[in-house]
Structures are given as C-alpha cells and as structure tokens.
Design an enzyme around this catalytic site. Structure first.
Site, PDB file in Angstrom:
ATOM      1  CG  ASN A 268      -2.180   0.829   0.974  1.00  0.00           C
ATOM      2  OD1 ASN A 268      -2.297   1.518  -0.045  1.00  0.00           O
ATOM      3  ND2 ASN A 268      -3.100   0.793   1.924  1.00  0.00           N
TER       4      ASN A 268
ATOM      5  CG  HIS B  27      -6.304   0.416   8.094  1.00  0.00           C
ATOM      6  ND1 HIS B  27      -5.132   1.119   8.251  1.00  0.00           N
ATOM      7  CD2 HIS B  27      -6.131  -0.334   6.967  1.00  0.00           C
ATOM      8  CE1 HIS B  27      -4.290   0.820   7.286  1.00  0.00           C
ATOM      9  NE2 HIS B  27      -4.876  -0.058   6.482  1.00  0.00           N
TER      10      HIS B  27
END
Length: 418
Positions: A253, A284
């Site tokens: 990521n 998240h």
C-alpha cells in the site's frame, strides 16, 4: 480551506475529514453488519480523506510556511495557489480513483489534467531528457495488460488457496493442540500468503484503470522503457521477499504509506513511529482487530529497527554471509508479519486474543525485550544531529568561499610584470 485560510486549513481539514470518516466507520460496523462488508461504503471515504488532508497540508506548506522550514519533499509537493472549486472536486471525486484510489498528489493530478506529465517527468531526470522526452507520451496498453494479468492471477490464487488454508484455522483447538510448532508456523505463513492476493487484485486493478486513462506515467528508466508506476500501490516481489519489517511496509500500500509519512511521520517531533501506527489504526477503521494489529506493529517495528541498526553491519561485508543474513531475516520477517496481521483478518477481539494466547504472546515479549536491551537512537536526537551537521557544512562552505575570495583579492593586488 477557504474559511480558515492556508495557515490553519491543514488542522481543520484533518480533524473534520477524520471525524467524518470515523462516523462512517462506526455506522458501518455497529449499525449495519459487523464483518460482512455488504455496506462497505467507507472505502471511498478513506481515499477522499487522504486526498483532502494531503491537499490541505500541501497548501499549508506552499502558502503559510517559510521555504527554509520545508523538507525537499515538502518543497516539491507544495501548492502555491488555492485550487478552484472545480479543481478541488476534480481531484477528490474523479471517476478513475473514486472507488479504490490509489492516492496521488495534487500536483501530479493537475499535471496530468493539463497534459504536462511528459514534460514534468522528463525534467525531473537530472534536469534534462534522456533521448525519449521529445516524443509524445507512450501508450499504456502493455502496462495495463500486464497489470490485468496480475489481477487475474491474484484473484484466482485467492479464491482457490484461501479455501484450502483459511486464516481462522490458526485458532482451531484441534490444530493448536495436535500440530507441531513447525506445522503451525508453516500454516500461519501460507494462510496469510493466501490472504494477500485479494489486495494485489484490487490495487493492480485501480492502477490499471488510471493507466488506461493515461495517468501514471513516471518517465523512462535507464534502458529507455516507459514507466507506468507513478501511483502504483505495491511491489509484489519486494513484499514476498522482504527482509525487514520496514521493507514490507514500504512496498505494501505504497501510496498510503507515503501519506502517513508526509502528514504524520515527517511532522511529528516526538515518537513519530508510534503516532503513525496509531493514525493508521484510526484510518483503517474501528474493528478491534485493526487496532490490535497496528498496536502490535509498534513494538515489532521498533525491535526490527533496533536489531538492524545494531547487527546488520556485521553481515554485509562478505556476499556469502550477507546471503545467509538475508535468508534468516526473510524468515523472521515473514513470521513476524503473519503473526502481526492475523487480527487484521479475524477482526474480532475474541478470536484475535485466542490466536495470540495460543502463541503465548511470544513475539510481543521478544520484541519488548529487544527494545529494552538494545540501544536505540531517538528521532529527535537524529534530527538534531542532522540539523547540526547541515549547519556545520553550510558554515564550512561559507568559510571556504570567503577564503577563496580573499585569496583572489590578494592575488589581484600583486603587481604583474610588464
């Protein structure tokens, strides 16, 4: 941004965007369906939060901070004029990245929209082109097809292997009590290996969509081949063969890791690693497994950094010894990563604690012992040393220039023979 101005917009945008994202994540988890993802509307919100906060900090750097206070990266990304409403909405809500991103900087996006990407990227190569910059922008067809092939392989691997090696089997009571330690370690690694390709699929597909629109060109490599990795989100080879916790994080990521670095790590004066992991957990979502993963990642990262700083230089002198060191660190990294991210997949508190208790929290204990025993250089001290070193070099350069100037003046005063 308009109401608060460039001086305070970064703080207000950060708080408001994160607050709204947190409300969305709470409603998704506790008002809709816990863990079922049928109401997963937070994915686009996560990407837009990144864009809003990134642009706010870039405006703050470009319009409210002094040039000498900026890092080289902040100087290159600083936005000097306030975007118009159309530019702002286009950057945040364009169709190419509205669902899965990836994140990209405002300046790169505007250069793409205005058709300046080829010129900008070629100018970054030592200030001049490499023989290919005079031509038109290359076709992305080969890059898109290659990434779509990776998508197909990743999705097929995930759909087939995950059924054979589910992550939840790591906490099966019969498996935990009867399997050997070697079998449990191998199964832990394989089950988490099978869980990663779904992210490979999503990020490669998002990258391919942007490339198909012409966005993502990153200049030419040394062989003259076009690079379409400007906004790529992962490097699969470096992930699967990572020899350190940092190497894994830097290639997983990627754009999000850069965002964490730019908005948190580089701007946090005290304990930037801890602050970055806490921010990552908040971004998240509110599943307990996310928090457990990222709070476990803090001592893991600090311990891995301490071991690397204290022992690595002993093993890099001879190629054979370095190869042995790389193999050992790869095994240790894969085990540590798998151990850390199990709660990220299981999501809930009970199964996550059941997994860690079945391992007797061994890696938690080892990482804390390493942090306590091995010396670590603090970020503040490192910054002070780098700052003092830079100041010393600047003073030396000034003294050198002055001495040369004085020498030239003395030579000019010497009478020359007729």
């Amino acid at each position: 941004m308009l109401l608060e101005g460039s001086r305070c917009c970064s703080r207000f945008c950060f708080v408001i965007a994160f607050g709204y994202l947190t409300l969305c994540q709470v409603s998704r988890v506790y008002l809709f369906d816990y863990g079922q993802y049928s109401a997963d509307f937070t994915g686009p919100m996560m990407i837009i939060t990144q864009k809003i906060t990134s642009l706010a900090f870039e405006i703050h750097d470009g319009m409210a901070r002094k040039e000498e206070h900026l890092t080289p990266v902040q100087k290159s990304l600083a936005v000097r004029t306030m975007p118009s409403l159309l530019e702002y909405l286009s950057y945040n809500c364009n169709f190419m990245g509205i669902l899965a991103g990836p994140l990209y900087t405002y300046k790169d996006y505007i250069a793409f929209i205005e058709g300046r990407t080829l010129h900008v990227k070629c100018a970054e190569v030592n200030g001049k082109g490499n023989g290919r910059c005079g031509k038109s922008e290359p076709s992305p067809v080969s890059a898109v097809l290659c990434k779509l092939l990776v998508c197909g392989i990743s999705l097929s691997f995930h759909l087939t292997v995950t059924k054979v090696f589910p992550v939840a089997y790591n906490i099966d009571e019969n498996f935990v009590t009867t399997a050997s330690l070697t079998s449990r370690v191998l199964y832990l690694y394989i089950s988490l290996l099978a869980a990663r390709p779904k992210y490979y699929f999503a990020w490669n597909l998002a990258d391919a969509i942007n490339n198909a629109a012409g966005f993502g060109f990153n200049g030419y490599d040394g062989k003259g081949n076009a690079r379409w990795d400007l906004i790529s989100n992962l490097n699969i080879v470096n992930i699967e063969f990572a020899t350190s916790f940092k190497m894994f994080i830097d290639n997983w990521n990627i754009q999000t890791a850069l965002w964490f670095k730019r908005v948190c790590y580089d701007r946090c004066l005290y304990h930037p690693t801890i602050a970055t992991f806490m921010l990552s957990a908040m971004w998240h979502g509110v599943y307990p497994g996310y928090c457990m993963t990222f709070f476990t990642g803090i001592p893991m990262t600090l311990a891995a950094r301490a071991i690397r700083n204290n022992f690595r230089f002993y093993f890099i002198k001879l190629p054979a010894v370095k190869l042995f060191y790389d193999v050992i660190t790869w095994i240790a990294t894969m085990i540590a990563i798998s151990y850390t991210v199990v709660p990220f997949v299981l999501l809930s508190v009970e199964p996550s604690l059941k997994f860690y208790s079945s391992w007797y929290y061994c890696l938690h204990i080892v990482s804390l012992l390493v942090i306590l025993v091995l010396p670590m250089k603090s970020r503040q001290k490192e910054n002070e040393q780098n700052h003092s070193k830079q100041k010393r070099l600047e003073v030396e350069n000034v003294l050198t220039i002055n001495s040369y100037s004085a020498m030239n003046n003395n030579l000019n005063q010497i009478p020359r023979p007729s």
